[in-house]
Design a protein around this motif. Structure first.
Motif, short mmCIF file in Angstrom:
data_model
loop_
_atom_site.label_atom_id
_atom_site.label_comp_id
_atom_site.label_asym_id
_atom_site.label_seq_id
_atom_site.Cartn_x
_atom_site.Cartn_y
_atom_site.Cartn_z
N MET A 1 20.92 -49.54 -0.54
CA MET A 1 21.05 -48.40 0.38
C MET A 1 19.76 -48.26 1.18
SD MET A 1 21.75 -44.36 -0.53
CE MET A 1 23.41 -44.64 -1.07
N THR A 7 20.92 -40.59 0.29
CA THR A 7 21.34 -39.20 0.18
C THR A 7 20.10 -38.29 0.17
OG1 THR A 7 21.29 -39.27 -2.24
CG2 THR A 7 23.39 -39.83 -1.17
N LYS A 10 18.44 -38.18 -3.31
CA LYS A 10 17.60 -39.32 -3.66
C LYS A 10 16.31 -39.30 -2.86
CE LYS A 10 17.59 -44.32 -4.29
NZ LYS A 10 18.38 -45.58 -4.25
N THR A 49 23.35 -39.93 -11.75
CA THR A 49 23.56 -41.14 -10.94
C THR A 49 24.65 -40.91 -9.90
OG1 THR A 49 22.85 -42.58 -12.74
CG2 THR A 49 24.16 -43.59 -11.00
N ASP A 50 25.74 -40.27 -10.30
CA ASP A 50 26.82 -39.96 -9.37
C ASP A 50 26.35 -39.02 -8.27
OD1 ASP A 50 28.67 -41.55 -10.66
OD2 ASP A 50 29.50 -39.92 -11.88
N GLU A 52 23.20 -38.66 -7.07
CA GLU A 52 22.29 -39.35 -6.15
C GLU A 52 23.03 -40.32 -5.24
OE1 GLU A 52 18.81 -41.37 -7.16
OE2 GLU A 52 17.65 -39.55 -7.56
N GLN A 53 24.09 -40.92 -5.72
CA GLN A 53 24.82 -41.88 -4.91
C GLN A 53 25.88 -41.23 -4.04
OE1 GLN A 53 26.23 -44.98 -7.52
NE2 GLN A 53 24.15 -45.69 -8.03
N ARG A 55 28.61 -39.66 -4.90
CA ARG A 55 30.00 -39.75 -5.34
C ARG A 55 30.55 -38.41 -5.82
NH1 ARG A 55 28.23 -44.90 -7.73
NH2 ARG A 55 27.90 -43.82 -9.71
#
Length: 371
Positions: A1, A7, A10, A49-50, A52-53, A55
């Motif tokens: 990314m 995002t 992040k 993790t979800d 930051e990505q 999702r």
């Protein structure tokens, strides 16, 4: 990314210097302070993790995330900046002319984005650009008249703001194009002061593209002698200081100092003028500007001017301004041989640049830290 696809969450973590594990530990502590039981480590790891990505939206953890990163919700991408109520645009055949109420609403919207820009930086670029497009549509479907001219000036100010934000985000082409819109609108509104301001501000796109000599030529066109009686004193001071910055970038030491003296002579008392809502310039700001120019020229006295400006409380009202000031001070300290002091200000500037999404300043910081 890539950085452009990162995002806001992040970006905030990287700017803070924390690992995901450190962030999760602080989130659990923040959760307990709210008398809530945090989930198991494995669950929180998967959840974070979800988030930051991009999702999953961390709906139930927004307060804790804002606390950990010390940022408002909008800077973490949680809350869309809601503009004041938008205007209903009638169809082309129904429009006759704009009225004072509509123009006032446009100006209020621009001022709203101006204040938000000082707080969160590039996070509101989409809203500012949409505001500019809205004003363009209104003008396309309006009849000529006094209010149409005033709306054109409002468009010029809004487009210049969007252009400055694009420049800060590292998009030089968009910055140039937005300022072209601003120049055309200022000419349509027959406002010499706004036209001079947006023309000179457009020169920063040339400066960031490495074309300092062209930037000097453009700002000197905006600040030509015949404009002296057509712009207010505070704007004359701003134009002189901008010309000094470009001259310094081009290596013209004496000419840059001469223009800085002109800026100081022209600057009136106070911080702002009612007829210049887009311009905030006082003695503290001018000291920062002078220090920036001296730092570009490698002058030793830049450290004193920049330190004095940093101690002025007004500069801290804008994270972008503080970031630029600390980068300048880091360069000046490095020239003086104070490597440790330079790194301290560079690291603080890097943190601020991460929070505001300032690609422009991150580029300067990278050069500093690599040197």
């Amino acid at each position: 990314m890539g950085d452009g696809d990162m995002t806001p969450l992040k970006r905030a973590r990287l700017a803070s210097g924390m690992t995901q594990g450190e962030t999760r530990d602080k989130l659990k502590a923040a959760r307990r302070r709210r008398d809530k039981m945090p989930p198991k480590d494995a669950s929180l790891k998967r959840m974070y993790t979800d988030w930051e990505q991009g999702r999953v939206d961390p709906t139930d953890w927004r307060d804790e995330l804002c606390e950990v990163f010390e940022l408002p919700p909008v800077a973490l991408g949680f809350v869309e900046v809601v503009p004041p109520p938008t205007l209903e645009i009638p169809s082309l055949l129904e429009i006759s002319r704009l009225d004072p109420e509509i123009v006032e609403m446009l100006e209020v919207q621009t001022d709203h984005y101006r204040h938000m820009d000082r707080k969160v930086g590039s996070a509101i670029i989409p809203q500012t650009v949409a505001h500019v497009e809205h004003m363009q549509n209104l003008l396309r479907t309006s009849l000529p008249g006094q209010c149409s001219a005033l709306a054109a000036v409002a468009l010029a100010e809004g487009a210049a703001l969007a252009g400055w934000q694009a420049l800060d985000a590292g998009d030089i082409v968009k910055a140039w194009n937005m300022h072209d819109i601003a120049k055309s609108a200022a000419a349509q509104g027959d406002n010499p002061a706004v036209l001079a301001h947006v023309t000179a501000q457009q020169a920063y796109a040339l400066l960031d593209a490495g074309r300092a000599a062209d930037a000097v030529e453009l700002v000197q066109f905006a600040n030509r002698p015949d404009m002296a009686g057509r712009v207010p004193p505070r704007l004359r001071a701003w134009l002189a200081a901008a010309e000094a910055e470009f001259l310094a970038a081009a290596g013209h030491h004496y000419s840059a100092l001469t223009m800085l003296d002109q800026a100081a002579d022209a600057l009136p008392s106070g911080d702002t003028d009612p007829e210049l809502p887009y311009l905030m310039l006082n003695g503290t700001h001018l000291a920062r500007w002078r220090g920036h120019c001296l730092a570009r020229l490698g002058a030793d006295e830049a450290v004193d001017d920049l330190t004095s400006a940093l101690e002025g409380s007004q500069v801290l009202t804008s994270k972008r301004a503080e970031t630029g000031l600390r980068v300048d001070l880091a360069f000046a300290l490095r020239s003086r041989g104070d490597i440790e002091g330079s790194k301290q200000h560079a690291q603080r500037a890097a943190d601020l640049a991460g929070r505001t999404g300032s690609a422009r300043q991150r580029t300067r910081i990278a050069k500093l830290l690599a040197g």
